[in-house]
Design a protein around this motif. Structure first.
Motif, PDB file in Angstrom:
ATOM      1  N   ALA A  63      20.943  60.340 -94.092  1.00  0.00           N
ATOM      2  CA  ALA A  63      22.118  59.460 -93.569  1.00  0.00           C
ATOM      3  C   ALA A  63      22.482  60.606 -92.337  1.00  0.00           C
ATOM      4  O   ALA A  63      22.927  59.737 -91.526  1.00  0.00           O
ATOM      5  N   GLU A  64      22.697  61.599 -92.519  1.00  0.00           N
ATOM      6  CA  GLU A  64      23.420  62.631 -91.632  1.00  0.00           C
ATOM      7  C   GLU A  64      22.576  62.625 -90.437  1.00  0.00           C
ATOM      8  O   GLU A  64      23.172  62.537 -89.153  1.00  0.00           O
ATOM      9  N   ARG A  65      21.159  62.766 -90.647  1.00  0.00           N
ATOM     10  CA  ARG A  65      20.412  62.797 -89.283  1.00  0.00           C
ATOM     11  C   ARG A  65      20.367  61.614 -88.437  1.00  0.00           C
ATOM     12  O   ARG A  65      20.274  61.549 -87.385  1.00  0.00           O
ATOM     13  N   VAL A  66      20.442  60.386 -89.318  1.00  0.00           N
ATOM     14  CA  VAL A  66      20.503  59.107 -88.550  1.00  0.00           C
ATOM     15  C   VAL A  66      21.810  58.983 -87.825  1.00  0.00           C
ATOM     16  O   VAL A  66      21.849  58.666 -86.565  1.00  0.00           O
ATOM     17  N   ILE A  67      22.989  59.453 -88.474  1.00  0.00           N
ATOM     18  CA  ILE A  67      24.106  59.295 -87.780  1.00  0.00           C
ATOM     19  C   ILE A  67      23.980  60.352 -86.427  1.00  0.00           C
ATOM     20  O   ILE A  67      24.633  59.785 -85.481  1.00  0.00           O
ATOM     21  N   ALA A  68      23.677  61.472 -86.563  1.00  0.00           N
ATOM     22  CA  ALA A  68      23.271  62.295 -85.265  1.00  0.00           C
ATOM     23  C   ALA A  68      22.173  61.519 -84.229  1.00  0.00           C
ATOM     24  O   ALA A  68      22.678  61.725 -83.134  1.00  0.00           O
ATOM     25  N   GLN A  69      21.315  60.920 -84.581  1.00  0.00           N
ATOM     26  CA  GLN A  69      20.740  60.234 -83.782  1.00  0.00           C
ATOM     27  C   GLN A  69      21.462  59.061 -83.086  1.00  0.00           C
ATOM     28  O   GLN A  69      21.215  58.889 -81.933  1.00  0.00           O
ATOM     29  N   LEU A  70      22.187  58.414 -83.584  1.00  0.00           N
ATOM     30  CA  LEU A  70      23.244  57.359 -83.007  1.00  0.00           C
ATOM     31  C   LEU A  70      24.243  57.841 -82.291  1.00  0.00           C
ATOM     32  O   LEU A  70      24.392  57.215 -81.158  1.00  0.00           O
ATOM     33  N   LYS A  71      24.727  58.991 -82.461  1.00  0.00           N
ATOM     34  CA  LYS A  71      25.376  59.746 -81.348  1.00  0.00           C
ATOM     35  C   LYS A  71      24.666  60.060 -80.114  1.00  0.00           C
ATOM     36  O   LYS A  71      25.330  59.977 -78.884  1.00  0.00           O
ATOM     37  N   GLU A  72      23.422  60.407 -80.478  1.00  0.00           N
ATOM     38  CA  GLU A  72      22.639  60.665 -79.295  1.00  0.00           C
ATOM     39  C   GLU A  72      22.306  59.443 -78.388  1.00  0.00           C
ATOM     40  O   GLU A  72      22.448  59.420 -76.996  1.00  0.00           O
ATOM     41  N   VAL A  73      22.182  58.346 -79.021  1.00  0.00           N
ATOM     42  CA  VAL A  73      22.224  57.126 -78.398  1.00  0.00           C
ATOM     43  C   VAL A  73      23.168  56.710 -77.712  1.00  0.00           C
ATOM     44  O   VAL A  73      23.404  56.474 -76.475  1.00  0.00           O
ATOM     45  N   GLU A  74      24.408  56.817 -78.180  1.00  0.00           N
ATOM     46  CA  GLU A  74      25.868  56.660 -77.502  1.00  0.00           C
ATOM     47  C   GLU A  74      25.706  57.432 -76.323  1.00  0.00           C
ATOM     48  O   GLU A  74      26.329  56.899 -75.185  1.00  0.00           O
ATOM     49  N   LEU A  75      25.456  58.785 -76.604  1.00  0.00           N
ATOM     50  CA  LEU A  75      25.624  59.651 -75.329  1.00  0.00           C
ATOM     51  C   LEU A  75      24.766  59.337 -74.064  1.00  0.00           C
ATOM     52  O   LEU A  75      25.051  59.301 -73.034  1.00  0.00           O
ATOM     53  N   GLN A  76      23.474  59.039 -74.429  1.00  0.00           N
ATOM     54  CA  GLN A  76      22.709  58.547 -73.647  1.00  0.00           C
ATOM     55  C   GLN A  76      22.976  57.378 -72.661  1.00  0.00           C
ATOM     56  O   GLN A  76      22.846  57.319 -71.329  1.00  0.00           O
ATOM     57  N   PHE A  77      23.236  56.469 -73.427  1.00  0.00           N
ATOM     58  CA  PHE A  77      23.759  55.280 -72.601  1.00  0.00           C
ATOM     59  C   PHE A  77      24.878  55.187 -71.709  1.00  0.00           C
ATOM     60  O   PHE A  77      25.230  54.281 -71.061  1.00  0.00           O
ATOM     61  N   THR A  78      25.869  56.049 -72.490  1.00  0.00           N
ATOM     62  CA  THR A  78      27.484  56.050 -71.884  1.00  0.00           C
ATOM     63  C   THR A  78      27.412  57.130 -70.698  1.00  0.00           C
ATOM     64  O   THR A  78      28.234  56.966 -69.885  1.00  0.00           O
ATOM     65  N   THR A  79      26.313  57.967 -70.406  1.00  0.00           N
ATOM     66  CA  THR A  79      26.204  58.722 -69.380  1.00  0.00           C
ATOM     67  C   THR A  79      25.433  58.240 -68.279  1.00  0.00           C
ATOM     68  O   THR A  79      25.315  58.862 -67.434  1.00  0.00           O
ATOM     69  N   LYS A  80      24.788  57.068 -68.565  1.00  0.00           N
ATOM     70  CA  LYS A  80      24.039  56.425 -67.482  1.00  0.00           C
ATOM     71  C   LYS A  80      24.848  55.986 -66.383  1.00  0.00           C
ATOM     72  O   LYS A  80      25.936  55.288 -66.680  1.00  0.00           O
TER      73      LYS A  80
END
Length: 276
Positions: A259-276
């Motif tokens: 679950a913590e690995r998936v949480i980390a992946q979701l944080k990466e998705v947020e960062l990826q899209f919010t920095t575009k």
């Protein structure tokens, strides 16, 4: 590993002794020994099921530089007498992105006697076919009536990757009639990928009420959602998902690390899209 050691492994492969061949194939794959490809292709004719399986798997990782030879050789393995060899051949062809294999893989999804092969075929079509391919989508839709649950689940996942909004009404019908919660979860995510954002709430409700087994399945689904063809809305919905997953990690210690690995992946998705 030195050139001489690789040659020694190749000699083991050519020995005809499966007890020498099996560890040699595994080592050659780990070493990324691309010069082993011709020898591995020859091993596809081995009378030993395990050797054919290992050769197929290795070619899936090493065959991209000789795809004109490896691709057709692996397609022939789709007719192997052993179920697991056929399944591994499907996986290898998908790994190599060998789109020429789409037609025979469609045939396996439709009529192979082994459910593992059919499930592998559905998954592979989701990787190999183009979005909106009407013939592939028709086969995947038929597979939603397969008697075996994992075949239906993988087919739903592939539809989410390849489908368009035109298929949403049909998915809603399948959702209402599907008894398996695991397949319901896959259909919900397929519909979410295709624009039905509210279905994420239904998925998270399933997750909140899930037992240990279903939690693991839904974690796999969410990981895939964050890795392949990520929908734009996921960045907006990630905080809600992370909140649920944090509670899941506390309630199911066996799934905490995942679950913590998936949480980390979701944080990466947020960062990826919010920095575009």
């Amino acid at each position: 590993m030195s050139h001489s050691n690789i040659e020694s492994l190749l000699e083991d492969c050519r020995s005809g002794d499966p007890y020498r061949q099996a560890p040699a194939i595994i080592k050659l794959r780990k070493l990324e020994a691309y010069k082993a490809v011709p020898t591995l292709v020859e091993l596809l004719a081995s009378p030993e099921e395990d050797i054919r399986m290992l050769a197929v798997e290795a070619l899936g990782w090493l065959g991209d530089e000789e795809i004109e030879t490896v691709g057709p050789a692996l397609v022939k393995m789709l007719a192997d007498s052993e179920d697991l060899v056929r399944s591994d051949a499907v996986d290898a062809l998908a790994t190599l992105d060998y789109t020429t294999a789409i037609e025979p893989i469609k045939s396996l999804l439709r009529s192979d006697s082994d459910w593992v092969v059919r499930a592998s075929a559905a998954e592979a079509l989701g990787d190999l076919a183009e979005v909106g391919d009407p013939e592939v989508l028709a086969e995947l839709e038929l597979a939603l009536d397969d008697p075996i649950e994992p075949v239906r689940a993988y087919s739903a996942c592939a539809i989410g990757l390849l489908g368009t909004q035109e298929i949403l009404p049909k998915l809603e019908v399948y959702l209402s009639s599907e008894e398996s919660l695991a397949t319901k979860a896959e259909i919900l995510v397929a519909r979410y990928r295709l624009g039905v954002r509210d279905d994420l709430t239904k998925l998270l409700k399933l997750l909140e009420d899930a037992d240990e087994h279903l939690v693991g399945i839904i974690l796999n689904i969410l990981r895939d959602l964050a890795e392949r063809k990520v929908p734009l809305t996921l960045a907006l919905d990630a905080p809600q998902i992370r909140q649920i997953l944090t509670a899941i990690a506390q309630s199911f210690p066996i799934h905490r690390n995942y679950a913590e690995r998936v949480i980390a992946q979701l944080k990466e998705v947020e960062l990826q899209f919010t920095t575009k």
